[in-house]
Design an enzyme around this catalytic site. Structure first.
Site, PDB file in Angstrom:
ATOM      1  N   HIS A 169       0.840  -1.208   0.000  1.00  0.00           N
ATOM      2  CA  HIS A 169       0.000   0.000   0.000  1.00  0.00           C
ATOM      3  C   HIS A 169       0.873   1.255   0.000  1.00  0.00           C
ATOM      4  CE1 HIS A 169      -3.876   1.980   1.770  1.00  0.00           C
ATOM      5  NE2 HIS A 169      -3.176   2.855   1.071  1.00  0.00           N
TER       6      HIS A 169
ATOM      7  N   HIS B 268       1.597   5.246  -2.177  1.00  0.00           N
ATOM      8  CA  HIS B 268       1.113   6.280  -3.105  1.00  0.00           C
ATOM      9  C   HIS B 268       2.332   7.004  -3.670  1.00  0.00           C
ATOM     10  CE1 HIS B 268      -3.101   6.115  -1.547  1.00  0.00           C
ATOM     11  NE2 HIS B 268      -2.506   5.771  -0.422  1.00  0.00           N
TER      12      HIS B 268
ATOM     13  N   ASN C  99      -5.097   6.476  -6.777  1.00  0.00           N
ATOM     14  CA  ASN C  99      -5.636   7.841  -6.617  1.00  0.00           C
ATOM     15  C   ASN C  99      -4.662   8.880  -7.155  1.00  0.00           C
ATOM     16  OD1 ASN C  99      -3.874   7.293  -4.461  1.00  0.00           O
ATOM     17  ND2 ASN C  99      -4.882   8.754  -3.104  1.00  0.00           N
TER      18      ASN C  99
ATOM     19  N   LYS D 213      -9.358  -1.164  -6.026  1.00  0.00           N
ATOM     20  CA  LYS D 213      -9.309  -0.313  -4.832  1.00  0.00           C
ATOM     21  C   LYS D 213     -10.580   0.525  -4.763  1.00  0.00           C
ATOM     22  CE  LYS D 213      -7.862   1.758  -1.175  1.00  0.00           C
ATOM     23  NZ  LYS D 213      -6.687   2.549  -0.915  1.00  0.00           N
TER      24      LYS D 213
ATOM     25  N   HIS E 185     -10.757   1.410   1.216  1.00  0.00           N
ATOM     26  CA  HIS E 185     -10.530   2.509   2.165  1.00  0.00           C
ATOM     27  C   HIS E 185     -11.865   2.691   2.868  1.00  0.00           C
ATOM     28  CE1 HIS E 185      -8.884   6.401   3.686  1.00  0.00           C
ATOM     29  NE2 HIS E 185     -10.177   6.554   3.896  1.00  0.00           N
TER      30      HIS E 185
ATOM     31  N   HIS F 187      -5.505  -0.297   6.147  1.00  0.00           N
ATOM     32  CA  HIS F 187      -5.194   0.552   7.316  1.00  0.00           C
ATOM     33  C   HIS F 187      -6.279   0.607   8.402  1.00  0.00           C
ATOM     34  CE1 HIS F 187      -7.573   3.225   4.845  1.00  0.00           C
ATOM     35  NE2 HIS F 187      -6.576   3.618   4.095  1.00  0.00           N
TER      36      HIS F 187
ATOM     37  N   ASP G  19       1.040   2.552   3.702  1.00  0.00           N
ATOM     38  CA  ASP G  19       0.220   3.677   3.229  1.00  0.00           C
ATOM     39  C   ASP G  19       1.090   4.919   3.055  1.00  0.00           C
ATOM     40  OD1 ASP G  19      -1.954   5.070   2.337  1.00  0.00           O
ATOM     41  OD2 ASP G  19      -2.948   5.222   4.278  1.00  0.00           O
TER      42      ASP G  19
ATOM     43  N   GLY H 119      -2.360  12.487   4.902  1.00  0.00           N
ATOM     44  CA  GLY H 119      -1.406  11.463   4.489  1.00  0.00           C
ATOM     45  C   GLY H 119      -0.045  11.685   5.122  1.00  0.00           C
TER      46      GLY H 119
HETATM   47  O1  DOR Z   1      -4.444  10.021   4.432  1.00  0.00           O
HETATM   48  C1  DOR Z   1      -4.527   9.484   3.337  1.00  0.00           C
HETATM   49  N1  DOR Z   1      -3.725   9.869   2.321  1.00  0.00           N
HETATM   50  N2  DOR Z   1      -5.410   8.520   3.153  1.00  0.00           N
HETATM   51  C2  DOR Z   1      -5.652   8.033   1.928  1.00  0.00           C
HETATM   52  O2  DOR Z   1      -6.484   7.173   1.809  1.00  0.00           O
HETATM   53  C3  DOR Z   1      -4.962   8.576   0.747  1.00  0.00           C
HETATM   54  C4  DOR Z   1      -3.672   9.120   1.119  1.00  0.00           C
HETATM   55  C5  DOR Z   1      -3.032   9.954   0.038  1.00  0.00           C
HETATM   56  O3  DOR Z   1      -3.036   9.527  -1.134  1.00  0.00           O
HETATM   57  O4  DOR Z   1      -2.502  11.018   0.333  1.00  0.00           O
HETATM   58 ZN    ZN Z   2      -3.574   4.843   1.034  1.00  0.00          ZN
HETATM   59 ZN    ZN Z   3      -6.771   4.802   2.360  1.00  0.00          ZN
END
Ligand code: DOR
Ligand code: ZN
Ligand code: ZN
Length: 447
Positions: free
Chosen positions: A61, A63, A95, A145, A180, A234, A307, A326
């Protein structure tokens, strides 16, 4: 010239759930032999005396922000950050900007990543309110997702008929749905109610335990109806973990993920660190944090994933309502967990399985997650006794900050190898330009 390309001698290997003194020979990027006797006939020999050799960490997980937000992270910086953290394989979230919700967009992302990646990778595919045809077309993906609450990016599914279709297609394709889990309606209601507050602590009054529970209940009920494999990302609260265990006991094919953020912080830290700890789901109470540790120790979690959600420090230092949610985490997760095992919060063997073998099994990733003959030589050499202080200026992520800055940890990543290539060594990234370009680093899946 030796007959192997690489040997790792004299290390302690994690093998068959325990530690053995042995030597590893690598050929064509794979583990060719695991031997009791030292290996001499190799082009490159690394002495690992006093060190532990683990399978490369699989972070299911992350990003990495490609495409569309490369100023926060691009695939090169993300790869380097991963190597620093002992991570050799990542599964990246959809995302992005644009969000990866069509087969074409996935192929475009694939090309961008392929040219830049230093590490193995795979992709989760985004569900939207109207992309059921694309769900059918997407190839070689880790999961669908599903965002039941909105967060960074614009991926949100709030239409029940779209939800039904996605659970049905996932079931037909034997794909997992990764969720999520936060309920959008509850979030919006609470956001309105607390619109005049601006302290970072308001975040868990908005993104409550109830919001998480409601979304998990919904996902479970669809998964039961369509017999779909379900993964809850998470997990942040005691009650949510309980609900997931109940569903598991009732026979549902459900798994869940622990994230260091929720293991190492609770709301008292939010008071101190403010919006640096603004993250979705929100960080809950000490009671929750302790329950998550208990869950980790009693095999209620299937994997640990970071994450890793990089945002720039200047973005995180704005007014609460403007701060993006995030926290970056890929560079600190293994050391945090090694340190936790040194402090006897969890067994070392458990940590390793939760970060290697289990994610490989859960996402059916081929040839990874174990030190075994024939498996890819994705390896991490760690010094369990080495103490160090986490420092922002030693990070490779473009975000360049961590909420763990200044923390002293025991257990350091010394070397990281991807398919037999030493790419991280004692704080430095090694890019060997002479070596012909490596095989495709995209992972394949069983089934
Ligand atoms: O806090 C978060 N940030 N939760 C998420 O689900 C996405 C992530 C992000 O992409 O910044
Ligand atoms: Zn995430
Ligand atoms: Zn998430």
């Amino acid at each position: 010239m030796g007959s192997y390309e690489l040997a790792l001698n004299n290390g302690k290997l994690f093998f068959n759930n325990s530690f053995i003194d042995a030597n590893i020979a690598v050929l064509d990027g794979r583990i060719a032999e695991i031997k009791k006797v030292e290996i001499q006939d190799a082009e490159q020999i690394i002495d690992c005396k006093g060190k532990l050799i683990l399978p490369g960490i699989i972070d299911a997980h992350v990003h990495f922000r490609v495409p569309g937000n490369e100023k926060k992270e691009d695939w090169v910086s993300g790869s380097k950050a991963a190597l620093h953290g002992g991570v050799t394989t990542v599964l990246d979230m959809p995302n992005n900007n644009p969000a990866i919700t069509t087969a074409d967009l996935l192929e475009q992302k694939r090309k961008l990543v392929e040219k830049d990646s230093l590490i193995n990778y795979g992709f989760h595919f985004g569900v939207s309110n109207g992309n059921s045809r694309e769900l059918k077309n997407a190839r070689n993906i880790a999961s669908f997702k599903l965002y039941l609450g909105s967060t960074t990016g614009n991926l949100l599914v709030n239409d029940d008929s779209a939800l039904e279709k996605c659970f049905e297609i996932a079931s037909l394709k034997s794909k997992m749905i990764a969720v999520h889990a936060e309920d959008e309606k509850i979030i919006l209601q609470n956001a309105k109610k607390f619109q005049n507050e601006s302290n970072a602590k308001v975040h868990n009054k908005i993104r409550t335990v109830e919001a998480e529970l409601e979304a998990i209940k919904k996902a479970i009920s669809f998964a039961k109806q369509f017999k779909t494999r379900l993964h809850i990302c998470h997990v942040s609260s005691k009650e949510s973990l309980f609900l997931i265990q109940e569903a598991k006991k009732s026979g549902l094919h459900i798994s869940c993920e622990a994230t260091p953020t929720y293991l190492f912080f609770d709301e008292s830290d939010v008071g101190k660190k403010g919006c640096l700890l603004k993250v979705n789901p929100s960080i809950k109470t000490e009671k929750d944090r302790k329950a998550l540790w208990f869950g980790l120790n009693t095999s209620q979690f299937d994997i640990i994933a970071t994450d890793h959600a990089p945002h720039l420090l200047e973005e995180k230092q704005q007014d609460y309502w403007k701060v993006p949610s995030g926290i970056p985490g890929i560079e600190t997760s293994l050391s945090l967990m090694l340190d936790a095992s040194e402090k006897r919060l969890i067994q070392l063997e458990k940590v390793i399985k939760l970060m290697t073998e289990n994610p490989a099994a859960l996402f059916k990733i081929k040839n990874k997650g174990k030190i075994e003959k024939g498996y890819d030589a994705d390896l991490v050499v760690v010094d369990l006794k080495k103490e160090f202080v986490v420092k922002n200026d030693e990070l490779f992520s473009k975000s360049a900050w961590t909420p763990f800055e200044g923390l002293k940890l025991k257990g350091k990543v010394e070397k990281t190898l991807v398919k037999g290539s030493l790419l991280f060594d004692n704080g430095d990234i090694i890019i060997n330009k002479n070596k012909e370009s490596k095989a495709n680093l995209e992972v394949g899946y069983y089934g």
